[in-house]
Design an enzyme around this catalytic site. Structure first.
Site, short mmCIF file in Angstrom:
data_model
loop_
_atom_site.label_atom_id
_atom_site.label_comp_id
_atom_site.label_asym_id
_atom_site.label_seq_id
_atom_site.Cartn_x
_atom_site.Cartn_y
_atom_site.Cartn_z
CE LYS A 67 -1.41 2.97 2.07
NZ LYS A 67 -1.32 4.48 1.86
CD GLU B 91 11.58 3.73 9.82
OE1 GLU B 91 11.50 4.72 10.58
OE2 GLU B 91 11.69 3.81 8.59
CB CYS C 276 11.93 8.88 10.00
SG CYS C 276 12.73 7.57 9.04
CD GLU D 193 9.29 12.57 12.60
OE1 GLU D 193 10.25 12.01 12.06
OE2 GLU D 193 8.20 12.00 12.82
#
Length: 484
Positions: free
Chosen positions: A179, A253, A287, A387
């Site tokens: 996906k 992750e 990330c 973040e």
């Protein structure tokens, strides 16, 4: 303009359940670059059914590891032949500077080769030495495929994220529904073309661009055995809860807010140049970006000045231009998110050294952010804890080495990080104290043979190499009586 009217389901281009196509626009100037079909739950049902049948009744899980290795090796070679096309397409979709997408192509080769080497050396079936030599039986330990894998990836580095999941899943004999984000439909349909050419059996893999609601439908599908996800920590928590309800295997992750510790003896010129790539790669939409820079008080203003000069020297603009280092954010809402964080940093009392919430002049048609540096940042500030996912760095002062380690570890995340020192052995000792899944010394690149993943809210499980391959297998132990 590129148009895809069909979906890649079970290895075949198939008419979607909806004929409506998504407009895919350039983050640089909002121009239309493509149109493509998007998957809905009915398409997920078809893809999962194809994967289920291929796993339960098809040849793929029953082929030898050597046969699966040969197919994946062919897939990797096909991607290498079209590397320039892959890089250009990702830049057009994502706004990633072309230097970054081109530099990533050899990395994809190394990533694939590490998995292939791991598969060649993997203990697919072993007979361990018995702890009791007098035992009247022996144990045969097998590593077998889990089943149908739902691999769900983000938009920021699509080929790398896809490869990190589908390569080990396929090498282990699983079937896969990949996906992908709507923004990456064009590059991921190029991947689908490569998968079709690689020669996988019918039903083994599907590539479905889809929205979040359809993603959740895939996660909850009763015929999915494992979920492999890369994305935000918030989404990861949701996926983990859904997987827990059904006792599905899951690997996550997730996000990061990584720290770069500059020790007092570090070569500041080398550290600053290293952080150009370690902190600002992929427009900061990464990330693993080391966006918290920890500087000793004795050299604090030197670090701030060096980073200011660096950031102000970076070319910002059209990602296809050779002189561009920072391109646009992928979407308008992501641009607004980053700008809001910059405004928040000012409100929190941080010193705005360079940059700010103004869009670069002449680039208003795109999703641009001015690269920004904050100093006098307290680690408790939101700009130091959350973040941001954009070209925004914060510099935090520390008193001594223990204080630096404490600040680095004072985060809900633990994905990456770095240490800079004139003494690599000392840097290694400091790195051992940082609670994070990956630490680089003096700008060394992240390797693909060792495991990659995060501590704390940065995820569950690991990718890359033998450890990453193992997460797509189940253990089976068979006990066999010894002949009398």
């Amino acid at each position: 303009m590129i148009t895809y009217e069909d979906l890649f389901i079970g290895g075949t281009w198939t008419a979607p359940s909806s004929t409506e196509l998504l407009d895919i626009r350039s983050p640089h100037d909002n121009s239309l670059i493509g149109r493509a079909a998007q998957a809905l739950p009915a398409d997920v049902d078809r893809a999962v059914a194809a994967a289920r049948k291929a796993f339960d009744d098809g040849p793929w899980p029953r082929t030898s590891p050597a046969e699966r290795i040969a197919v994946v090796r062919k897939l990797a070679a096909l991607r290498e032949k079209r590397a320039d096309e892959v890089a250009a397409l990702i830049s057009a979709e994502n706004g990633s500077a072309l230097w970054f997408t081109k530099a990533g192509q050899p990395g994809l080769t190394r990533q694939a080769n590490a998995y292939l080497k791991a598969a060649e050396e993997f203990g697919w079936e072993e007979t361990p030495a018995p702890s009791d030599p007098a035992a009247p039986f022996r144990s045969v330990v097998r590593r077998e495929a889990i089943g149908v894998v739902a691999a769900i990836i983000p938009w920021n580095s699509p080929f790398s994220s896809a490869s990190a999941k589908i390569i080990p899943a396929l090498l282990a004999g699983n079937t896969v529904v990949l996906k992908v984000s709507p923004e990456n439909t064009l590059s991921m349909n190029l991947l689908a073309e490569l998968l079709a050419e690689a020669g996988l059996p019918e039903g083994v893999i599907s590539v479905l661009p889809a929205d979040r609601e359809t993603s959740e439908y895939l996660v909850k599908h009763p015929d999915v055995d494992k979920i492999a996800f890369t994305g935000s920590t918030r989404a990861g928590r949701r996926i983990a809860s859904l997987a827990g309800e059904q006792l599905k295997r899951v690997s996550l992750e997730l996000g990061g807010k990584s720290a770069a510790i500059i020790l007092p003896d570090a070569d500041l010129g080398a550290a600053v140049q290293g952080l150009k790539f370690g902190s600002l790669l992929n427009n900061g939409e990464s990330c693993i970006a080391q966006t918290r820079v920890l500087a000793p008080r004795s050299r604090y203003e030197e670090v701030v000045a060096g980073l200011k000069d660096l950031i102000e020297s970076l070319g910002v603009g059209d990602p296809a231009d050779d002189g561009t280092f920072i391109g646009p954010m992928i979407r308008r809402d992501q641009q607004q998110r980053v700008l809001d964080y910059i405004r928040l940093g000012v409100e929190e009392g941080a010193r705005l050294v360079t940059g700010g919430p103004e869009v670069p002049r002449g680039l208003e048609a795109g999703n641009y952010v001015t690269p920004t540096l904050f100093a006098d940042v307290d680690n408790a500030m939101r700009i130091a804890q959350e973040e941001i996912f954009g070209p925004v760095l914060v510099v935090i002062a520390y008193d001594d080495e223990d204080d630096a380690v404490r600040i680095a570890n004072d985060s809900e995340y633990g994905l990456s990080g770095g240490v800079w020192s004139a003494d690599p052995a000392h840097a290694l000792a400091v790195a051992r104290r940082v609670r994070t899944g990956t630490v680089t010394i003096n700008g060394a690149p992240i390797g693909f043979d060792g495991p990659f993943g995060g501590f704390k809210a940065s995820g569950l499980g690991r990718e890359y190499g033998a450890v990453g391959l193992g997460t797509y297998t189940e253990y089976k132990t068979i006990t066999v009586p010894e002949a009398k």
